[in-house]
Design a protein around this motif. Structure first.
Motif, PDB file in Angstrom:
ATOM      1  N   MET A 169     -12.540   6.190 -20.724  1.00 16.41           N
ATOM      2  CA  MET A 169     -12.453   7.638 -20.959  1.00 16.41           C
ATOM      3  C   MET A 169     -13.058   8.174 -19.501  1.00 16.41           C
ATOM      4  SD  MET A 169     -11.901  10.558 -21.505  1.00 16.41           S
ATOM      5  CE  MET A 169     -10.701   9.602 -22.950  1.00 16.41           C
ATOM      6  N   ASP A 170     -12.645   8.883 -18.574  1.00 14.70           N
ATOM      7  CA  ASP A 170     -13.216   9.297 -17.467  1.00 14.70           C
ATOM      8  C   ASP A 170     -13.143  10.916 -17.086  1.00 14.70           C
ATOM      9  OD1 ASP A 170     -15.024   7.277 -15.917  1.00 14.70           O
ATOM     10  OD2 ASP A 170     -13.540   6.254 -16.938  1.00 14.70           O
ATOM     11  N   HIS A 212      -9.109  -1.787 -19.912  1.00 14.23           N
ATOM     12  CA  HIS A 212      -9.565  -0.560 -20.579  1.00 14.23           C
ATOM     13  C   HIS A 212      -8.351   0.344 -20.776  1.00 14.23           C
ATOM     14  CE1 HIS A 212     -12.950   2.144 -21.467  1.00 14.23           C
ATOM     15  NE2 HIS A 212     -12.247   3.120 -20.904  1.00 14.23           N
ATOM     16  N   GLU A 254     -17.011   1.889 -25.368  1.00 13.54           N
ATOM     17  CA  GLU A 254     -17.543   2.726 -24.305  1.00 13.54           C
ATOM     18  C   GLU A 254     -18.428   3.533 -24.548  1.00 13.54           C
ATOM     19  OE1 GLU A 254     -14.380   5.076 -22.606  1.00 13.54           O
ATOM     20  OE2 GLU A 254     -15.374   4.773 -20.491  1.00 13.54           O
ATOM     21  N   HIS A 261     -22.346   6.089 -21.055  1.00 14.59           N
ATOM     22  CA  HIS A 261     -21.136   6.887 -20.397  1.00 14.59           C
ATOM     23  C   HIS A 261     -21.682   8.021 -19.450  1.00 14.59           C
ATOM     24  CE1 HIS A 261     -17.162   9.554 -20.538  1.00 14.59           C
ATOM     25  NE2 HIS A 261     -16.730   8.184 -20.279  1.00 14.59           N
ATOM     26  N   HIS A 273     -19.541   2.722 -15.307  1.00 16.51           N
ATOM     27  CA  HIS A 273     -20.163   3.873 -15.731  1.00 16.51           C
ATOM     28  C   HIS A 273     -21.596   3.795 -15.620  1.00 16.51           C
ATOM     29  CE1 HIS A 273     -17.314   6.651 -17.486  1.00 16.51           C
ATOM     30  NE2 HIS A 273     -16.575   5.619 -17.947  1.00 16.51           N
ATOM     31  N   HIS A 293     -13.360  -0.756 -15.656  1.00 14.71           N
ATOM     32  CA  HIS A 293     -12.542  -0.006 -15.144  1.00 14.71           C
ATOM     33  C   HIS A 293     -13.083   0.683 -14.002  1.00 14.71           C
ATOM     34  CE1 HIS A 293     -14.718   1.943 -18.549  1.00 14.71           C
ATOM     35  NE2 HIS A 293     -14.091   3.371 -18.279  1.00 14.71           N
ATOM     36  N   ARG A 318     -19.757   5.995  -9.304  1.00 14.38           N
ATOM     37  CA  ARG A 318     -18.908   5.490 -10.491  1.00 14.38           C
ATOM     38  C   ARG A 318     -18.065   4.298 -10.030  1.00 14.38           C
ATOM     39  NH1 ARG A 318     -16.330   3.347 -13.460  1.00 14.38           N
ATOM     40  NH2 ARG A 318     -15.123   3.844 -15.297  1.00 14.38           N
ATOM     41  N   ASP A 326      -7.559   2.106 -17.274  1.00 14.52           N
ATOM     42  CA  ASP A 326      -8.045   3.724 -17.851  1.00 14.52           C
ATOM     43  C   ASP A 326      -6.710   4.251 -18.252  1.00 14.52           C
ATOM     44  OD1 ASP A 326     -10.246   4.981 -18.629  1.00 14.52           O
ATOM     45  OD2 ASP A 326     -10.735   5.537 -16.550  1.00 14.52           O
TER      46      ASP A 326
HETATM   47 ZN   LIG Z   1     -14.528   5.137 -18.571  1.00 15.79          ZN
END
Ligand SMILES: [Zn+2]
Length: 426
Positions: free
Chosen positions: A1-2, A67, A166, A193, A235, A256, A268, A365
């Protein structure tokens, strides 16, 4: 999750470096066809054969993606992922078409849960949801807890679901909780995260609370080694990464992340120096497909838009639903530029040039980067397109096999072996 919200349908112009403008390509092709139709046909045949080969390899070899954010997506809106869904990046038909065999689904815990006392509960509910996929559709999904599981299940026809947490915030300061998650089948943990937590600092958080790992984070690393859980370097802040490299007895994985080389200053992603260290330790970087991880232009565009959005929200004191509605509308009106599947292949190529073929893999992702995916890599049916781009770069069948799963399996096996040794020596 980004990213937190899905952005609108993207319609911007393609943004590919080192490529001829479309008009120039068209003129060139016209000249070629006029000058030598036989030659053009030959080029067409070669491309067609490579595409066919890419499709074959995607089905022949195991593909592991480390991911996918499908649980997060289904928490927003439940869908039957055993059938083709109207939206979303992952479902059974798409995964089968793409040749995906093992999906590491993310048990994502938002950073806001830190210190609330609800993070573990939230993670447990998400794990329950993933187990539910295998229970509800047993002919299509099955849980996987080990290298032996995924090898045994390869060729069965369904998709193996492995789990990665995550955001270690859900450990809630207790090594017993860490063991609890291992017992439930979680095989990697992304330690933080978007914000620093009680374990370590985050690459997205300007405040570096611990300058790396917290004292508890040091214990988490040791216990993850002992339990046989992969430490995820995505992350986390650079300081945290360097400390883990020093401390961990087992190789680590960035599940990821992409290469900072293409987006200077973007913490990142991983710098060349970090990728070299990761490789020296026998680990692997699993390339993220999201355009913001791939292209500096898109990254910059996103940063500019975010700044404008934040300014408006602040000056108009927007909160709650009003803030969400404004954000959604703003993103709809300001679509991001798109990148191409070949740009993702360039990140893989960069890692290979830097450290060799044994240290790179796939961490899409999917369902975690909104509509920010490359042309030709829009969902889980598209892995063959990426393989095709890699074949075009001259990679061999053996190389493809390593990128698709063998590199990751090597690390996972090593993590299992070291855990076994640590437990035996106690
Ligand atoms: Zn992520």
């Amino acid at each position: 999750m980004d990213i937190y919200h899905r952005s609108s349908t993207i319609s911007g112009a393609m943004n590919r470096n080192k490529r001829l403008p479309l008009r120039a390509v068209t003129i060139l092709l016209t000249i070629l066809v006029a000058a030598c139709p036989a030659q053009t046909k030959k080029i067409g045949d070669i491309e067609l054969n490579l595409k066919k080969k890419a499709e074959e390899l995607a089905q022949k070899y195991m593909i592991i993606d480390t991911h996918l954010d499908v649980p997060y997506r289904l928490k927003q809106k439940m869908e039957d992922i055993s059938e083709r869904t109207a939206e979303g990046d992952f479902d059974y038909p798409r995964a089968k078409k793409g040749g995906l065999n093992v999906a590491f689904v993310a048990v994502y815990v938002p950073a806001e849960y830190e210190g609330t006392g609800n993070a573990k509960k939230f993670a447990d509910e998400t794990i329950g949801m993933v187990e539910g996929f295998a229970r509800t559709w047993p002919d299509k999904f099955v849980m996987a807890r080990s290298v032996a599981d995924v090898k045994k299940q390869f060729g069965w026809g369904g998709i193996s679901l492995a789990m990665g947490i995550e955001n270690g915030t859900c450990i809630e300061g207790s090594l017993a909780n860490l063991k609890h998650f291992h017992d439930r089948g979680v095989r990697y943990i992304t330690l933080a995260h978007s914000k620093a937590n009680h374990i370590c600092d985050s690459s997205f958080d300007p405040e570096h609370k611990w300058n790396g790992l917290s004292p508890f984070g040091v214990k988490v690393v040791a216990e993850m080694n002992r339990l046989g859980m992969i430490i995820d370097a995505s992350h986390i802040s650079d300081d945290t990464f360097y400390q883990i490299v020093e401390l961990s007895k087992a190789p680590i994985v960035a599940t990821h992340s992409s290469c900072r080389h293409f987006i200077p200053g973007f913490e990142r992603n991983m710098s060349d120096e970090m990728i070299k260290l990761l490789a020296e330790k026998g680990g692997v970087i699993q390339i993220n497909f999201g355009a913001m991880f791939i292209s500096s232009q898109v990254r910059q565009q996103w940063a500019d838009l975010e700044k404008k959005m934040d300014e408006y929200i602040e000056t108009h004191n927007l909160e709650g639903q009003e803030k969400d509605d404004y954000t959604e509308q703003f993103k709809r009106e300001h679509p991001l530029q798109r990148v191409h599947v070949s740009d993702v292949a360039s990140h893989i190529e960069h890692v290979i040039e830097l450290v060799g073929i044994d240290y790179v893999g796939l961490g899409s992702d999917f369902d975690g980067v909104g509509d920010n995916l490359p042309v030709g890599l829009e969902d889980a049916s598209c892995y063959p397109n990426l393989i095709y781009e890699l074949l075009k770069k001259g990679l061999t069948e053996e190389d493809i096999k390593k990128i698709c799963s063998e590199n990751l399996l090597r690390v996972w096996s090593q993590v299992e072996k070291i855990a076994h040794e640590l437990q035996s020596s106690q």
